[in-house]
Design an enzyme around this catalytic site. Structure first.
Site, PDB file in Angstrom:
ATOM      1  N   SER A 141     -20.446  51.195  94.705  1.00 15.94           N
ATOM      2  CA  SER A 141     -20.020  49.852  95.092  1.00 15.94           C
ATOM      3  C   SER A 141     -18.809  49.957  96.002  1.00 15.94           C
ATOM      4  CB  SER A 141     -19.655  49.027  93.855  1.00 15.94           C
ATOM      5  OG  SER A 141     -19.012  47.819  94.212  1.00 15.94           O
ATOM      6  N   TYR A 154     -15.299  47.980  85.969  1.00 20.41           N
ATOM      7  CA  TYR A 154     -16.433  48.122  86.885  1.00 20.41           C
ATOM      8  C   TYR A 154     -16.063  49.030  88.055  1.00 20.41           C
ATOM      9  CZ  TYR A 154     -20.170  46.611  90.099  1.00 20.41           C
ATOM     10  OH  TYR A 154     -21.239  46.579  90.964  1.00 20.41           O
TER      11      TYR A 154
END
Length: 281
Positions: A141, A154
């Protein structure tokens, strides 16, 4: 038909990026074994005639090692082997700040987003060695690259995925196995709405609408990122056209991380503008 005869395992395939990637692999001749926690959506996909029996589904919780090995073994039995693995399953995880998050929330997010990828790689290697090699792509990501783009648990997990991919690429090169990661930017999937469902359906819909409105303006490329943008990059990394690529991370973010906003938006003043326009004397 770059993937005619190729056998693909893909996690998180019932929606968003995973679904688009499964469809792209099938369109180019691959057979796909898809794992997802959403059994209803996954089974419905596998039953669709347009996939011409090239898609199989098995319910998979990637936080459970037995589910990961079960998915890989099922694919090897069904197709006769595995050539490609796309470790994609995930969700937003815990959204709390570092001074608020609990140990259990931290561990769950790491297990879902990082441990699952490590175990997917670990358990696919014997299958790929039997096949003479293979390609692994892992979903990282843009949150792995800079602060401010996502929750800390995350972001740290995704940074781990990126570094794991690099180290695994080095260790597995001897077996003719390539490993790469891909860092999506803001892609229009349901991940943002799903992350807010605890706040109620109205909040989830509001977040989804805001993301769809803001995404085209959040980066130099003035359009929203779509799941197929990621899918096509995954296919390149897994294909023969990408056979000289291993150990890298590719950002697919519309240029979001090329620099601060003033570097690409002429209406946003930068530091130099501020200094040159400051009053003299």
């Amino acid at each position: 038909m770059r993937f005619e005869g190729k056998r693909v395992v893909l996690t998180g395939g019932a929606s968003g990026i995973g679904k688009a990637t499964a469809e792209a692999f099938i369109a180019e001749g691959a057979q796909v074994m898809m794992g997802d926690l959403n059994a209803e959506a996954g089974a419905a996909m596998a039953a669709e005639s347009r996939y011409d029996n090239r898609l199989a589904f098995q319910k998979t919780d990637v936080t459970q090692e037995a589910d990961i090995t079960g998915l890989l073994d099922a694919a090897a039995d069904h197709f006769g082997g595995i050539d490609i693995l796309f470790n994609n399953a995930g969700a937003a995880g815990a959204r709390k700040r570092i001074d608020e998050i609990s140990a259990d929330e931290w561990d769950f997010t790491q297990n879902l987003l990082l441990r699952s990828v490590a175990l997917g790689i670990r358990h696919v290697v014997p299958h790929m060695r039997k096949a003479g090699g293979g390609a692994i792509v892992n979903t990282a990501s843009i949150t792995a690259h800079e602060a401010g783009w996502g929750p800390i648990a995350y972001s740290v997990a995704k940074a781990g995925v990126m570094h794991l991919s690099k180290i695994a690429a080095a260790e597995l090169a001897q077996h003719n196995i390539r490993v790469n990661s891909i860092s999506p930017g803001f892609i229009l999937t349901n991940i943002f709405a799903d992350a807010m469902k605890d706040e109620g359906e109205a909040m989830a819909r509001a977040v989804d609408g805001a993301m769809r409105g803001a995404a085209p303006q959040a980066q130099p490329v003035h359009r929203a990122g779509m799941p197929d943008d990621i899918a096509q990059t995954v296919l390149h990394l897994a294909s023969e056209q990408g056979s000289f690529i291993t150990g890298i991370d590719i950002k697919v973010d519309g240029g979001m991380l090329v620099g601060p906003r003033h570097s690409w938006d002429p209406d946003t003043p930068g530091l130099i503008d501020a200094l040159t326009q400051a009053p003299q004397g």
